[in-house]
Write an enzyme that holds these catalytic residues in place. Structure first.
Site, PDB file in Angstrom:
ATOM      1  N   LYS A  75      31.044 105.100  96.024  1.00  0.00           N
ATOM      2  CA  LYS A  75      30.035 104.039  95.930  1.00  0.00           C
ATOM      3  C   LYS A  75      29.353 103.955  97.301  1.00  0.00           C
ATOM      4  O   LYS A  75      30.024 103.706  98.299  1.00  0.00           O
ATOM      5  CB  LYS A  75      30.733 102.722  95.607  1.00  0.00           C
ATOM      6  CG  LYS A  75      29.884 101.751  94.804  1.00  0.00           C
ATOM      7  CD  LYS A  75      30.754 100.582  94.371  1.00  0.00           C
ATOM      8  CE  LYS A  75      29.979  99.544  93.590  1.00  0.00           C
ATOM      9  NZ  LYS A  75      30.824  98.415  93.185  1.00  0.00           N
ATOM     10  N   ARG A 120      29.664  85.770  85.225  1.00  0.00           N
ATOM     11  CA  ARG A 120      28.301  85.237  85.150  1.00  0.00           C
ATOM     12  C   ARG A 120      27.762  85.216  83.734  1.00  0.00           C
ATOM     13  O   ARG A 120      26.974  84.356  83.373  1.00  0.00           O
ATOM     14  CB  ARG A 120      27.353  86.092  86.011  1.00  0.00           C
ATOM     15  CG  ARG A 120      27.543  85.896  87.476  1.00  0.00           C
ATOM     16  CD  ARG A 120      26.846  86.960  88.269  1.00  0.00           C
ATOM     17  NE  ARG A 120      27.526  88.233  88.089  1.00  0.00           N
ATOM     18  CZ  ARG A 120      27.306  89.309  88.795  1.00  0.00           C
ATOM     19  NH1 ARG A 120      26.373  89.307  89.723  1.00  0.00           N
ATOM     20  NH2 ARG A 120      27.986  90.406  88.587  1.00  0.00           N
TER      21      ARG A 120
HETATM   22  P1  ADP Z   1      32.092  94.614  92.379  1.00  0.00           P
HETATM   23  O1  ADP Z   1      31.683  95.771  93.213  1.00  0.00           O
HETATM   24  O2  ADP Z   1      33.543  94.571  92.040  1.00  0.00           O
HETATM   25  O3  ADP Z   1      31.208  94.316  91.212  1.00  0.00           O
HETATM   26  P2  ADP Z   1      30.912  92.317  93.655  1.00  0.00           P
HETATM   27  O4  ADP Z   1      30.953  92.111  95.121  1.00  0.00           O
HETATM   28  O5  ADP Z   1      29.582  92.602  93.048  1.00  0.00           O
HETATM   29  O6  ADP Z   1      31.968  93.422  93.387  1.00  0.00           O
HETATM   30  O7  ADP Z   1      31.535  91.072  92.891  1.00  0.00           O
HETATM   31  C1  ADP Z   1      32.827  90.607  93.148  1.00  0.00           C
HETATM   32  C2  ADP Z   1      33.155  89.482  92.175  1.00  0.00           C
HETATM   33  O8  ADP Z   1      32.235  88.414  92.343  1.00  0.00           O
HETATM   34  C3  ADP Z   1      33.083  89.855  90.704  1.00  0.00           C
HETATM   35  O9  ADP Z   1      34.099  89.154  90.020  1.00  0.00           O
HETATM   36  C4  ADP Z   1      31.753  89.342  90.265  1.00  0.00           C
HETATM   37  O10 ADP Z   1      31.732  89.021  88.876  1.00  0.00           O
HETATM   38  C5  ADP Z   1      31.660  88.075  91.099  1.00  0.00           C
HETATM   39  N1  ADP Z   1      30.276  87.669  91.314  1.00  0.00           N
HETATM   40  C6  ADP Z   1      29.264  88.422  91.747  1.00  0.00           C
HETATM   41  N2  ADP Z   1      28.111  87.705  91.810  1.00  0.00           N
HETATM   42  C7  ADP Z   1      28.431  86.447  91.393  1.00  0.00           C
HETATM   43  C8  ADP Z   1      27.689  85.240  91.193  1.00  0.00           C
HETATM   44  N3  ADP Z   1      26.372  85.174  91.414  1.00  0.00           N
HETATM   45  N4  ADP Z   1      28.352  84.159  90.757  1.00  0.00           N
HETATM   46  C9  ADP Z   1      29.682  84.234  90.509  1.00  0.00           C
HETATM   47  N5  ADP Z   1      30.426  85.336  90.651  1.00  0.00           N
HETATM   48  C10 ADP Z   1      29.816  86.437  91.087  1.00  0.00           C
END
Ligand code: ADP
Length: 153
Positions: free
Chosen positions: A42, A91
């Site tokens: 990634k 979400r």
């Molecule tokens: P990944 O690479 O595992 O998708 P992220 O950093 O994108 O990691 O997300 C980590 C966690 O935070 C996941 O559980 C994701 O669903 C949650 N998450 C991401 N954006 C939001 C948001 N806007 N509100 C709530 N939870 C979120």
């Protein structure tokens, strides 16, 4: 026994959505480890040190939060750090479908590691790190989506 939750993710960068999940989880646990996964296939926009620094500053006032980085399986890292819980945010239905498979696979590997989901607050439900990266790449005002600690030179 202290209740320790591991919140794994890429946090590229941390957003107000992540911050909201962490703040709302604080009363549930004695410690939250925000765990930035280093995934070799990634590519990220921001390097690991930068992502660590932004999260560390955002939670500098919160003694229950620690920022860590890891490689390999999340469940292995969680067990090695005595976490009994994985924390994830939900979400929308596509998050649910995706997270359900991951949680069930993790449970198959480590049956005593429980995944805890919090529903995102409605006002942050549309925010994703990928949208924020797109705004940043095109010079838009990203500050409305991220904690104040995220400052891009
Ligand atoms: P990944 O690479 O595992 O998708 P992220 O950093 O994108 O990691 O997300 C980590 C966690 O935070 C996941 O559980 C994701 O669903 C949650 N998450 C991401 N954006 C939001 C948001 N806007 N509100 C709530 N939870 C979120």
């Amino acid at each position: 026994m202290a209740k320790i939750a591991l919140f794994p993710g890429s946090f590229d960068p941390i957003t107000l959505g992540h911050q909201d999940i962490i703040e709302r989880a604080l009363p549930l646990f004695d410690e939250i480890l925000i765990a930035i996964g280093e995934n070799s296939d990634k590519t990220t926009l921001f390097d690991l040190d930068q992502r660590v620094a932004w999260i560390t500053e955002a939670f500098a006032h919160e003694p229950k939060v620690r920022v860590v980085t890891y490689q390999g399986l999340t469940v292995t890292f969680a067990k090695a750090n005595n976490s009994q819980f994985l924390l994830r945010g939900l979400r929308n239905p596509s998050d649910f479908e995706f997270e359900k498979s991951i949680a069930q696979a993790n449970r198959q590997m480590e049956s005593d590691l429980e995944t805890v989901f919090l529903l995102t607050s409605a006002r942050y439900a549309y925010i994703s790190s990928s949208i924020v990266r797109e705004v940043i790449r095109h010079g838009g005002d990203y500050t409305v989506f991220v904690p104040d600690s995220v400052r891009i030179a």
